[in-house]
Design a protein around this motif. Sequence first.
Motif, PDB file in Angstrom:
ATOM      1  N   LEU A  65       6.924   2.225   0.448  1.00  0.00           N
ATOM      2  CA  LEU A  65       5.769   2.759  -0.270  1.00  0.00           C
ATOM      3  C   LEU A  65       4.918   1.638  -0.847  1.00  0.00           C
ATOM      4  CD1 LEU A  65       7.435   5.795  -2.095  1.00  0.00           C
ATOM      5  CD2 LEU A  65       5.795   5.891  -0.215  1.00  0.00           C
ATOM      6  N   GLY A  66       5.576   0.549  -1.282  1.00  0.00           N
ATOM      7  CA  GLY A  66       4.821  -0.606  -1.766  1.00  0.00           C
ATOM      8  C   GLY A  66       3.914  -1.176  -0.700  1.00  0.00           C
ATOM      9  N   ARG A  67       4.391  -1.217   0.542  1.00  0.00           N
ATOM     10  CA  ARG A  67       3.548  -1.700   1.637  1.00  0.00           C
ATOM     11  C   ARG A  67       2.362  -0.764   1.845  1.00  0.00           C
ATOM     12  NH1 ARG A  67       5.862  -3.701   7.431  1.00  0.00           N
ATOM     13  NH2 ARG A  67       7.005  -5.027   5.958  1.00  0.00           N
ATOM     14  N   LEU A  68       2.596   0.548   1.752  1.00  0.00           N
ATOM     15  CA  LEU A  68       1.498   1.504   1.910  1.00  0.00           C
ATOM     16  C   LEU A  68       0.470   1.353   0.787  1.00  0.00           C
ATOM     17  CD1 LEU A  68       3.430   4.721   3.022  1.00  0.00           C
ATOM     18  CD2 LEU A  68       2.048   3.181   4.439  1.00  0.00           C
ATOM     19  N   VAL A  69       0.941   1.076  -0.432  1.00  0.00           N
ATOM     20  CA  VAL A  69       0.016   0.846  -1.544  1.00  0.00           C
ATOM     21  C   VAL A  69      -0.861  -0.366  -1.254  1.00  0.00           C
ATOM     22  CG1 VAL A  69      -0.126   0.117  -3.956  1.00  0.00           C
ATOM     23  CG2 VAL A  69       1.417   1.975  -3.312  1.00  0.00           C
ATOM     24  N   ASP A  70      -0.262  -1.435  -0.755  1.00  0.00           N
ATOM     25  CA  ASP A  70      -1.047  -2.625  -0.414  1.00  0.00           C
ATOM     26  C   ASP A  70      -2.093  -2.326   0.661  1.00  0.00           C
ATOM     27  OD1 ASP A  70       0.132  -4.455  -2.185  1.00  0.00           O
ATOM     28  OD2 ASP A  70       1.821  -4.787  -0.848  1.00  0.00           O
ATOM     29  N   LEU A  71      -1.775  -1.401   1.545  1.00  0.00           N
ATOM     30  CA  LEU A  71      -2.690  -1.081   2.637  1.00  0.00           C
ATOM     31  C   LEU A  71      -3.776  -0.090   2.235  1.00  0.00           C
ATOM     32  CD1 LEU A  71      -0.163  -0.773   5.599  1.00  0.00           C
ATOM     33  CD2 LEU A  71      -1.898  -2.547   5.318  1.00  0.00           C
ATOM     34  N   TYR A  72      -3.413   0.922   1.444  1.00  0.00           N
ATOM     35  CA  TYR A  72      -4.322   2.047   1.202  1.00  0.00           C
ATOM     36  C   TYR A  72      -4.701   2.260  -0.264  1.00  0.00           C
ATOM     37  CZ  TYR A  72      -2.796   3.098   5.933  1.00  0.00           C
ATOM     38  OH  TYR A  72      -2.504   3.006   7.266  1.00  0.00           O
ATOM     39  N   GLY A  73      -4.196   1.441  -1.176  1.00  0.00           N
ATOM     40  CA  GLY A  73      -4.538   1.602  -2.583  1.00  0.00           C
ATOM     41  C   GLY A  73      -3.511   2.450  -3.309  1.00  0.00           C
ATOM     42  N   GLN A  74      -3.574   2.434  -4.629  1.00  0.00           N
ATOM     43  CA  GLN A  74      -2.558   3.093  -5.446  1.00  0.00           C
ATOM     44  C   GLN A  74      -2.673   4.613  -5.486  1.00  0.00           C
ATOM     45  OE1 GLN A  74      -1.969   1.291  -9.291  1.00  0.00           O
ATOM     46  NE2 GLN A  74      -1.415  -0.686  -8.417  1.00  0.00           N
ATOM     47  N   PRO A  75      -3.839   5.197  -5.804  1.00  0.00           N
ATOM     48  CA  PRO A  75      -3.896   6.658  -5.944  1.00  0.00           C
ATOM     49  C   PRO A  75      -3.512   7.408  -4.675  1.00  0.00           C
ATOM     50  CG  PRO A  75      -5.826   5.648  -6.945  1.00  0.00           C
ATOM     51  CD  PRO A  75      -5.126   4.573  -6.188  1.00  0.00           C
ATOM     52  N   ARG A  76      -3.909   6.902  -3.513  1.00  0.00           N
ATOM     53  CA  ARG A  76      -3.677   7.618  -2.263  1.00  0.00           C
ATOM     54  C   ARG A  76      -2.211   7.621  -1.859  1.00  0.00           C
ATOM     55  NH1 ARG A  76      -7.971   5.162   1.876  1.00  0.00           N
ATOM     56  NH2 ARG A  76      -7.001   6.707   3.260  1.00  0.00           N
ATOM     57  N   VAL A  77      -1.407   6.764  -2.475  1.00  0.00           N
ATOM     58  CA  VAL A  77       0.014   6.701  -2.143  1.00  0.00           C
ATOM     59  C   VAL A  77       0.877   7.191  -3.302  1.00  0.00           C
ATOM     60  CG1 VAL A  77       1.927   5.174  -1.505  1.00  0.00           C
ATOM     61  CG2 VAL A  77      -0.344   4.813  -0.523  1.00  0.00           C
ATOM     62  N   HIS A 201       1.928  -8.201  10.042  1.00  0.00           N
ATOM     63  CA  HIS A 201       3.235  -8.739  10.400  1.00  0.00           C
ATOM     64  C   HIS A 201       4.274  -7.697  10.050  1.00  0.00           C
ATOM     65  CE1 HIS A 201       6.716 -11.374  10.725  1.00  0.00           C
ATOM     66  NE2 HIS A 201       5.938 -12.312  11.231  1.00  0.00           N
ATOM     67  N   TRP A 202       5.196  -7.433  10.972  1.00  0.00           N
ATOM     68  CA  TRP A 202       6.161  -6.364  10.732  1.00  0.00           C
ATOM     69  C   TRP A 202       7.098  -6.667   9.572  1.00  0.00           C
ATOM     70  CZ3 TRP A 202      11.519  -6.840  11.230  1.00  0.00           C
ATOM     71  CH2 TRP A 202      11.979  -8.027  11.816  1.00  0.00           C
ATOM     72  N   LEU A 203       7.308  -7.952   9.259  1.00  0.00           N
ATOM     73  CA  LEU A 203       8.164  -8.295   8.133  1.00  0.00           C
ATOM     74  C   LEU A 203       7.459  -8.129   6.786  1.00  0.00           C
ATOM     75  CD1 LEU A 203      10.119 -11.469   9.301  1.00  0.00           C
ATOM     76  CD2 LEU A 203      11.076  -9.235   8.709  1.00  0.00           C
ATOM     77  N   GLY A 204       6.137  -8.050   6.794  1.00  0.00           N
ATOM     78  CA  GLY A 204       5.419  -7.883   5.546  1.00  0.00           C
ATOM     79  C   GLY A 204       5.728  -8.996   4.562  1.00  0.00           C
ATOM     80  N   ALA A 205       6.085  -8.626   3.333  1.00  0.00           N
ATOM     81  CA  ALA A 205       6.361  -9.614   2.290  1.00  0.00           C
ATOM     82  C   ALA A 205       7.590 -10.461   2.607  1.00  0.00           C
ATOM     83  CB  ALA A 205       6.551  -8.903   0.944  1.00  0.00           C
ATOM     84  N   LEU A 206       8.495  -9.955   3.419  1.00  0.00           N
ATOM     85  CA  LEU A 206       9.752 -10.655   3.686  1.00  0.00           C
ATOM     86  C   LEU A 206       9.578 -11.892   4.547  1.00  0.00           C
ATOM     87  CD1 LEU A 206      12.252  -7.707   4.233  1.00  0.00           C
ATOM     88  CD2 LEU A 206      11.827  -9.041   2.161  1.00  0.00           C
ATOM     89  N   ARG A 207       8.381 -12.160   5.038  1.00  0.00           N
ATOM     90  CA  ARG A 207       8.182 -13.396   5.799  1.00  0.00           C
ATOM     91  C   ARG A 207       8.032 -14.613   4.887  1.00  0.00           C
ATOM     92  NH1 ARG A 207       3.173 -10.769   6.158  1.00  0.00           N
ATOM     93  NH2 ARG A 207       1.316 -12.043   5.761  1.00  0.00           N
ATOM     94  N   SER A 208       8.022 -14.399   3.585  1.00  0.00           N
ATOM     95  CA  SER A 208       7.964 -15.503   2.633  1.00  0.00           C
ATOM     96  C   SER A 208       9.374 -16.014   2.343  1.00  0.00           C
ATOM     97  CB  SER A 208       7.315 -15.040   1.323  1.00  0.00           C
ATOM     98  OG  SER A 208       7.556 -15.966   0.286  1.00  0.00           O
TER      99      SER A 208
END
Length: 418
Positions: A65-77, A201-208
């Motif tokens: 859900l955090g990834r979706l928030v980053d993509l689409y904003g907070q209210p919509r998720v 990137h499919w790993l998202g934040a985990l690529r760090s």
Amino acid sequence: MGYLELLRARHAARLLAGTLIGRLPYATAALAIVLFTRAEGGSYALAGVLASLYGLATAVGQPLLGRLVDLYGQPRVMLPAALASAVSMGLLALYGTEPAAPAAAAILLGGLTTPPLEGGLRALWPSVLSRPDQVQRAYALDAVAQEVMFAAGPLLLMLLVSRWSEAAALLVVNAVGVLGALWVVASRPSRRWRSAPRTAHWLGALRSAGLLVLLGCFFFVGVALGVISVAAVAYAEDRGDELISSWLLSALAAGALLGGLGYGARQWPGAPEPRLRLLVAALAAGYLPLALAPEQVVLMTLLAGLSGVFLAPALACAFVVIDRHAPRGTVTEAFSWLVTTFGVGSAAGTGVVGPVLEAAGPPGGFAVAGAAGAVAAGVLAVARRPLAVPPGVSLAVAASAPVSLPVAGPPEPPPPGK
């Protein structure tokens, strides 16, 4: 005065309060599910399985859900997620735990859709507060507030159960959670917040690599806390008074609260990464004396309080480090991964310590917590390169400047009279 200045900042108090209220269902879920299952005539075994299902589902759902928030904003998720979670838990309250399969499905959906309000708030702070030192103070206050919520939430749940019933408590807590989420996402900062553009990137934040090191560290901090929660019960049982365990855990929470308030009350020079190593090392050192498990309950309570002093400061510093190391456009997901890892570690700790308590008693159990803390500190000590100053951050601003500030739209006009 620093905290008063922070809370006077436009939207700050609302966002903090709304997030805490919105997280009430998460803070009380395990206890609420156990109480409700027992009230429905279910066994402790069934209650434990259902509570574990919720924890597992939440661990999976938060970063997604955090990834979706980053993509689409907070209210919509977040708002649809909060509604879906509340409806799922409401169905559980209305239809009960028999048969078990529909109850488990409702709990799984409720956990998967628990909104990532905690990560969302931390993503919002840089766009709400004007100075980096205020952001660091907000992270400290945030960590302290979570301790208060996890202490006060179960008490509120028990009050609702005593006043009405387990089912009513489940309904009320989740309804209140929706109101908290609504209060957050209806705010102007939440509606206007947009994550920085991200590279797909499919790993998202985990690529760090830096984030992976942090997650490894705080997994073991979670293990230590899970171990302590069970070992405290065993210590209390050995002394014939179950209330002692609540004293120990309350002392740990009080130590974290005081430590967090003290940490956030001052500005800290230098980059946060070396400071985090010191804070986690101090946190680990605080766990070691618990293995003494002294007969004197007052002394043990004091040791429990001291063991919590560096918890909130370490978390607050970790929030700053995550903000600096999260790949661009993944900050909410990155914060949500920390929530997940911490929770999984705690669950692992509660499972691992049982056989140790059977064999070695409370001193052995608390020794496991000390060992987990030492491993957490060791992870940061060994993996220094991934937690170096992130690329693009100069040493002159390394003390506090976030790497990837979210885009919050044009600045708001000042209030009338300013």
